[in-house]
Design a protein around this motif. Structure first.
Motif, PDB file in Angstrom:
ATOM      1  N   ALA A   8      42.453  26.460  34.474  1.00 48.70           N
ATOM      2  CA  ALA A   8      41.217  27.216  34.717  1.00 48.70           C
ATOM      3  C   ALA A   8      40.713  27.892  33.439  1.00 48.70           C
ATOM      4  N   LYS A   9      41.444  27.679  32.328  1.00 41.76           N
ATOM      5  CA  LYS A   9      41.126  28.300  31.029  1.00 41.76           C
ATOM      6  C   LYS A   9      41.173  29.826  31.112  1.00 41.76           C
ATOM      7  N   LEU A  65      38.545  32.301  35.688  1.00 42.19           N
ATOM      8  CA  LEU A  65      39.351  32.083  36.881  1.00 42.19           C
ATOM      9  C   LEU A  65      38.476  32.072  38.130  1.00 42.19           C
ATOM     10  N   LEU A  66      37.521  32.995  38.210  1.00 36.13           N
ATOM     11  CA  LEU A  66      36.605  33.026  39.359  1.00 36.13           C
ATOM     12  C   LEU A  66      35.792  31.732  39.449  1.00 36.13           C
ATOM     13  N   LYS A  67      35.392  31.211  38.309  1.00 33.25           N
ATOM     14  CA  LYS A  67      34.649  29.939  38.305  1.00 33.25           C
ATOM     15  C   LYS A  67      35.512  28.812  38.838  1.00 33.25           C
ATOM     16  N   ASP A  68      36.790  28.833  38.466  1.00 31.53           N
ATOM     17  CA  ASP A  68      37.710  27.812  38.964  1.00 31.53           C
ATOM     18  C   ASP A  68      37.897  27.952  40.470  1.00 31.53           C
ATOM     19  N   TRP A  69      38.020  29.193  40.967  1.00 29.90           N
ATOM     20  CA  TRP A  69      38.140  29.411  42.410  1.00 29.90           C
ATOM     21  C   TRP A  69      36.883  28.945  43.136  1.00 29.90           C
ATOM     22  N   ASN A 123      34.952  26.509  42.220  1.00 30.07           N
ATOM     23  CA  ASN A 123      34.976  25.056  42.256  1.00 30.07           C
ATOM     24  C   ASN A 123      35.990  24.520  43.262  1.00 30.07           C
ATOM     25  N   GLN A 124      37.042  25.311  43.518  1.00 35.76           N
ATOM     26  CA  GLN A 124      38.088  24.891  44.462  1.00 35.76           C
ATOM     27  C   GLN A 124      37.795  25.323  45.892  1.00 35.76           C
ATOM     28  N   ALA A 125      36.781  26.128  46.095  1.00 33.60           N
ATOM     29  CA  ALA A 125      36.505  26.708  47.414  1.00 33.60           C
ATOM     30  C   ALA A 125      36.410  25.619  48.481  1.00 33.60           C
ATOM     31  N   GLY A 126      37.098  25.839  49.590  1.00 29.79           N
ATOM     32  CA  GLY A 126      37.051  24.888  50.699  1.00 29.79           C
ATOM     33  C   GLY A 126      38.016  23.729  50.562  1.00 29.79           C
ATOM     34  N   LYS A 127      38.929  23.795  49.533  1.00 30.36           N
ATOM     35  CA  LYS A 127      39.860  22.678  49.323  1.00 30.36           C
ATOM     36  C   LYS A 127      41.263  22.977  49.838  1.00 30.36           C
ATOM     37  N   GLY A 128      41.389  23.963  50.734  1.00 25.48           N
ATOM     38  CA  GLY A 128      42.665  24.107  51.398  1.00 25.48           C
ATOM     39  C   GLY A 128      43.434  25.370  51.137  1.00 25.48           C
ATOM     40  N   TYR A 129      42.917  26.297  50.309  1.00 26.15           N
ATOM     41  CA  TYR A 129      43.672  27.559  50.081  1.00 26.15           C
ATOM     42  C   TYR A 129      43.694  28.373  51.349  1.00 26.15           C
TER      43      TYR A 129
END
Length: 379
Positions: free
Chosen positions: A92-93, A367-371, A373-379
């Motif tokens: 996530a850099k 990190l928020l940008k990475d979250w 992009n991952q939103a709705g992928k199973g967390y």
């Protein structure tokens, strides 16, 4: 998980004068002691256990096959050996949010960790850890909303209604540390609340006797301060890390249940003055969550004014407090809001305190940008 070369190159650019042949030096320089006797390379790797005290001695754990296995992973820049938290941060850099970067200082200007261990295995030198992290008790006076009984005896007793945790650590453990203390550059004490943990005072007494020049890092909630604590702090090269999630009394006390905001801020003034006089690092650790994300720009400014490095702890549990659960549109609003207060690093001084805090703040936005992009992928 092998970190891609492109990400490694970007990460290595922010690492300060260290050996970059491996992504992380923790398995080669560090031991982390858990409450139940388990020993890890660091507090982020919860899966790969190097050994267990007192079933094994500290020396046996340090030289165990399990420790060697993790070193082999890291030598290939492979974070598949239980290092998923750092892998996610790096991808996530969010480089400042990676625990790995904290171990770079122990090898700065020295031969690579992996080569040093080869020499040790060939019998050319006796290898010792440079860092020890102690998380050996959950004794704590607060009941923070993002915490649980594993880290707080008060929560375990009052919220979870469970009996106290048993600690295997005793005077024999302190005696075994004698061999290692002279070789340490850093000893890190976490909790619980370190100033409430009796065995820590015994370890601090040993450090004073055999290696008083090492850096002693103490992560505290800032609620406790008396003459005994002041004498202790002023007898070491003490690096104080204060947990502070808000500069607003109502928000702070909503998060840090059973705390007193005014007392903590007065104690922070003491630790700040001590750090200035002693020229030791002073740090503020923040837990960003649903309750306090709007206050992060103010906290960034506070850290810069106090000449304190800023650090963010990632809050993923309990889920209802984590920013990670938010839908993409809400995360985007937070990213835009925080971005308006994002500061640029100043030229000159790769590792100066202001730049470190700015970098930490901006990495959290990554990190928020990475979250998002991952939103709705199973967390």
């Amino acid at each position: 998980m092998i970190i891609p070369e492109e990400v490694l190159n970007q990460y290595n650019k922010v690492r300060h004068k260290t050996d970059t042949s491996v992504v992380c030096h923790a398995p080669f320089v560090s031991m982390n002691f858990e409450q139940n006797g388990n020993v890890r390379a660091c507090c982020y790797n919860t899966q790969h256990i190097l050994g267990k005290w007192p079933e094994q001695t500290i020396r046996e754990i340090w030289e165990s096959k399990d420790a060697e296995t993790l070193r082999k992973y890291i030598s290939k820049n492979d974070l598949g050996g239980g290092c998923s938290m750092c892998a996610h941060a790096l991808m996530a850099k969010n480089f400042a949010g990676s625990r790995a970067i904290f171990y770079d200082a122990q090898v700065a200007g020295k031969i690579p960790s992996s080569i040093s261990f080869i020499k040790h295995k060939l019998g050319l030198k006796h290898r010792y850890p440079k860092v020890m992290e102690f998380e050996i008790s959950n004794q704590c006076n607060l009941e923070c909303v993002m915490c649980n009984g594993h880290f707080s005896s008060s929560i375990r007793k009052n919220r979870e209604k469970l009996p106290p945790l048993h600690s295997p650590y005793n005077d024999k453990f302190v005696e075994e540390l004698e061999e290692f203390l002279p070789h340490l550059t850093d000893a890190k004490f976490l909790g619980g609340e370190p100033f409430m943990i009796d065995i820590y005072y015994k370890i601090w007494d040993r450090i004073k006797a055999v290696n008083p020049k090492m850096k002693v890092h103490i992560t505290t909630n800032g609620t406790m301060l008396n003459q005994r604590i002041k004498d202790l702090v002023e007898s070491f090269r003490t690096i104080i890390i204060i947990s502070l999630d808000s500069l607003n009394k109502e928000t702070y006390e909503r998060i840090r249940v059973r705390s007193n905001f005014d007392n903590v801020m007065a104690n922070i003034d003491y630790y700040h003055e001590y750090s200035l006089k002693s020229k030791n690092i002073f740090s503020i650790a923040v837990c960003p969550m649903i309750y306090n994300w709007k206050e992060l720009p103010e906290l960034q400014k506070f850290c810069i004014e106090k000449n304190a490095t800023m650090h963010f702890n990632t809050v993923e549990y309990p889920k209802h407090l984590s920013l990670r659960i938010l839908p993409p549109e809400e995360l985007e609003n937070i990213i835009q809001y925080l971005g308006k207060s994002s500061l640029e690093e100043l030229p000159g001084g790769e590792n100066d305190i202001r730049n470190t805090s700015v970098r930490t703040y901006n990495n959290f936005i990554h990190l928020l940008k990475d979250w998002k992009n991952q939103a709705g992928k199973g967390y």
